[in-house]
Design a protein around this motif. Structure first.
Motif, PDB file in Angstrom:
ATOM      1  N   ARG A   1     -14.639  19.990 -40.505  1.00 27.83           N
ATOM      2  CA  ARG A   1     -13.452  20.840 -40.478  1.00 27.83           C
ATOM      3  C   ARG A   1     -13.435  21.718 -39.228  1.00 27.83           C
ATOM      4  O   ARG A   1     -12.401  21.877 -38.584  1.00 27.83           O
ATOM      5  N   GLN A   2     -14.591  22.268 -38.886  1.00 27.09           N
ATOM      6  CA  GLN A   2     -14.641  23.137 -37.715  1.00 27.09           C
ATOM      7  C   GLN A   2     -14.455  22.337 -36.438  1.00 27.09           C
ATOM      8  O   GLN A   2     -13.762  22.782 -35.515  1.00 27.09           O
TER       9      GLN A   2
ATOM     10  N   GLY B   1     -20.167  30.491 -45.234  1.00 21.68           N
ATOM     11  CA  GLY B   1     -20.274  29.528 -44.147  1.00 21.68           C
ATOM     12  C   GLY B   1     -21.618  29.568 -43.462  1.00 21.68           C
ATOM     13  O   GLY B   1     -22.193  28.516 -43.126  1.00 21.68           O
TER      14      GLY B   1
ATOM     15  N   GLN C   1     -18.129  20.881 -43.866  1.00 28.57           N
ATOM     16  CA  GLN C   1     -17.814  22.124 -43.160  1.00 28.57           C
ATOM     17  C   GLN C   1     -17.792  21.907 -41.651  1.00 28.57           C
ATOM     18  O   GLN C   1     -16.880  22.389 -40.957  1.00 28.57           O
TER      19      GLN C   1
ATOM     20  N   PRO D   1     -11.279  28.008 -44.038  1.00 28.38           N
ATOM     21  CA  PRO D   1     -12.573  27.914 -43.349  1.00 28.38           C
ATOM     22  C   PRO D   1     -13.290  29.258 -43.335  1.00 28.38           C
ATOM     23  O   PRO D   1     -12.664  30.312 -43.268  1.00 28.38           O
TER      24      PRO D   1
ATOM     25  N   ASP E   1     -10.009  23.551 -37.485  1.00 26.79           N
ATOM     26  CA  ASP E   1      -9.478  24.397 -38.554  1.00 26.79           C
ATOM     27  C   ASP E   1      -9.806  25.870 -38.326  1.00 26.79           C
ATOM     28  O   ASP E   1      -8.956  26.742 -38.517  1.00 26.79           O
ATOM     29  N   LEU E   2     -11.050  26.155 -37.945  1.00 28.43           N
ATOM     30  CA  LEU E   2     -11.454  27.547 -37.737  1.00 28.43           C
ATOM     31  C   LEU E   2     -10.845  28.107 -36.454  1.00 28.43           C
ATOM     32  O   LEU E   2     -10.350  29.244 -36.426  1.00 28.43           O
TER      33      LEU E   2
END
Length: 457
Positions: free
Chosen positions: A160-161, A224, A157, A392, A165-166
């Motif tokens: 990705r952030q 999340g 997670q 996300p 992505d977010l």
């Protein structure tokens, strides 16, 4: 670019096999040359030649010396990253050294004597990267989460952030809102001109669509945030049912005192677990019963509070009294509960093994019987609450609050009686999204975002 050049140990705690000291700022190259090539630079200066920079992004073996006394401090590698192609967007130098405490201290002291250099504040390297446009606030927070990640799911997670992505989702929403706002203001300012018909209606459709997308994004059951902070489990049940023994088995250590005396646990005891790659914080609580002294009554009150706030309750009952369930525990067992009927080695609990429609597991913490099946059920419940999805998820309370504020502004704009009022609410909605990524009005939250970093990040 900042006037100060900063430096700090960017690798982990020492002693270690390797340590990395990072510098960022205008004086980075001069400091590198001062500590690694004083003799060569003096020879070039005597010939009237300019200082020679090392090849960028190429590791070079160097001897680190104290520029003042010429003493050799260490041998290692140096890397030079000229601006803007660096992490911070400034000139950056990395020194890869032996990770002994004396080595690191000596090199840091030598850097402190270099003109224009100072020790970095916590998170200052990443803050400079943000200020120089190398990453937005969500990516900076993702980097902090990646550094702190303890489980595989947390790592995925955070990565990705950190990779944006977010942030790309929020920036896309912000750009669409800016476009809608521009069209609405055009319809207000140039109402007498020959503009296409239905602009206001198109703006309303776009705003309603964005509001629906944000609402769906917020309906994530806080996956999340749970994944980042850990799913909270509360072990509840009557006194002397084996709650502390179960905590110790889950934690693989003696986290709680175990005694045959009922009421031994008076306060909440926590342990952090990795369940199938997902983080969990499990709390052992005081035995639930009426009466008792003042201290035990306070423990029961805290136990009820922890049960109320938990994402999942693990109710531990005594097989010797099954199927009778004490009412204090029964009233807390709901759809967010699993039931363990402990001490099955002393008494085989007769079926059906369920309480309030929730499944029960016959276990014995003493012999280990049934524990693997119970652990698998716990892991599945934890995974279901924070499993990573294709899109996300919201990872921080500040993101959720800004998105909720944005939705409120969008709702007001759709209900506004005048286009001027709708435009003002759209501007507020844009600012709410900008606060998440750092596009607008972020000075008041920068310290909050970056204070959790270690010194060299």
């Amino acid at each position: 670019m900042n006037a100060d050049t900063i430096y700090a140990l960017s690798s982990g705690s020492v002693p270690a096999g390797l340590a990395v000291i990072r510098l960022s700022g205008r004086q980075s190259l001069a400091a590198l040359q001062r500590l690694t090539g004083a003799g060569e630079q003096r020879r070039r200066a005597a010939k009237g030649l300019p200082r020679q920079a090392p090849p960028p992004r190429l590791a070079k073996r160097v001897v680190i010396t104290d520029a003042g006394g010429g003493e050799v401090l260490d041998e290692g590698l140096a890397l030079w990253f000229p601006a803007p192609a660096s992490f911070t967007g400034e000139d950056v130098v990395e020194l890869h050294l032996h990770g002994g405490r004396a080595v690191i201290l000596a090199v840091l002291e030598a850097l402190a004597r270099c003109p224009g250099l100072r020790m970095a504040e916590p998170g200052e390297f990443t803050r400079r990267a943000f200020e120089n446009g190398k990453l937005d606030l969500t990516a900076a927070e993702g980097l902090a989460d990646l550094i702190s990640a303890e489980t595989e799911a947390q790592r995925r997670q955070a990565l990705r952030q950190m990779r944006g992505d977010l942030g790309r989702i929020y920036e896309n929403w912000r750009q669409r809102l800016l476009k809608a706002l521009a069209h609405l203001e055009a319809s207000i300012d140039f109402s007498d001109d020959d503009l296409p018909e239905g602009i206001a209606d198109q703006v309303c459709l776009e705003v309603a669509e964005l509001d629906a997308e944000i609402a769906a994004h917020l309906r994530d059951q806080r996956r999340g945030e749970r994944l980042r902070d850990g799913v909270h489990l509360a072990i509840i049940g009557p006194p002397n049912a084996g709650k502390s023994s179960l905590l110790n088995w889950l934690a693989r250590r003696d986290a709680a005192i175990v005694s045959a005396t009922a009421g031994t646990t008076r306060d909440v005891i926590e342990a952090h677990l990795d369940l199938g790659g997902y983080p969990a914080v499990v709390s052992d609580t005081a035995g639930l019963r009426e009466g008792g002294d003042e201290i035990e009554a306070e423990g029961v009150r805290r136990a009820r509070g922890r049960a109320r706030d938990a994402d999942l309750k693990l109710a531990v009952l005594d097989a010797q009294t099954w199927p009778r369930v004490d009412p204090c525990t029964a009233e807390l067992i709901d759809e967010n509960s699993l039931v363990a009927i402990n001490k099955s080695d002393l008494a085989e609990p007769p079926p059906p093994l369920s309480v309030n429609g929730r499944p029960g597991f016959a276990i014995s913490v003493r012999t280990g019987a049934g524990l693997n099946a119970f652990l698998a059920a716990i892991a599945e419940e934890v995974a279901a609450r924070c499993r990573i999805t294709a899109a996300p998820a919201v990872t921080r309370v500040r993101h959720r609050q800004a998105l909720e504020d944005c939705r409120q502004a969008l709702t007001r704009s759709l209900r506004a009686e005048a286009p001027e009022l709708a435009g003002e609410d759209l501007r507020l909605a844009v600012r709410c999204l900008g606060r998440i990524t750092g596009r607008v009005d972020v000075e008041d939250i920068l310290d909050v975002v970056f204070k959790d970093f270690c010194i060299g990040k």
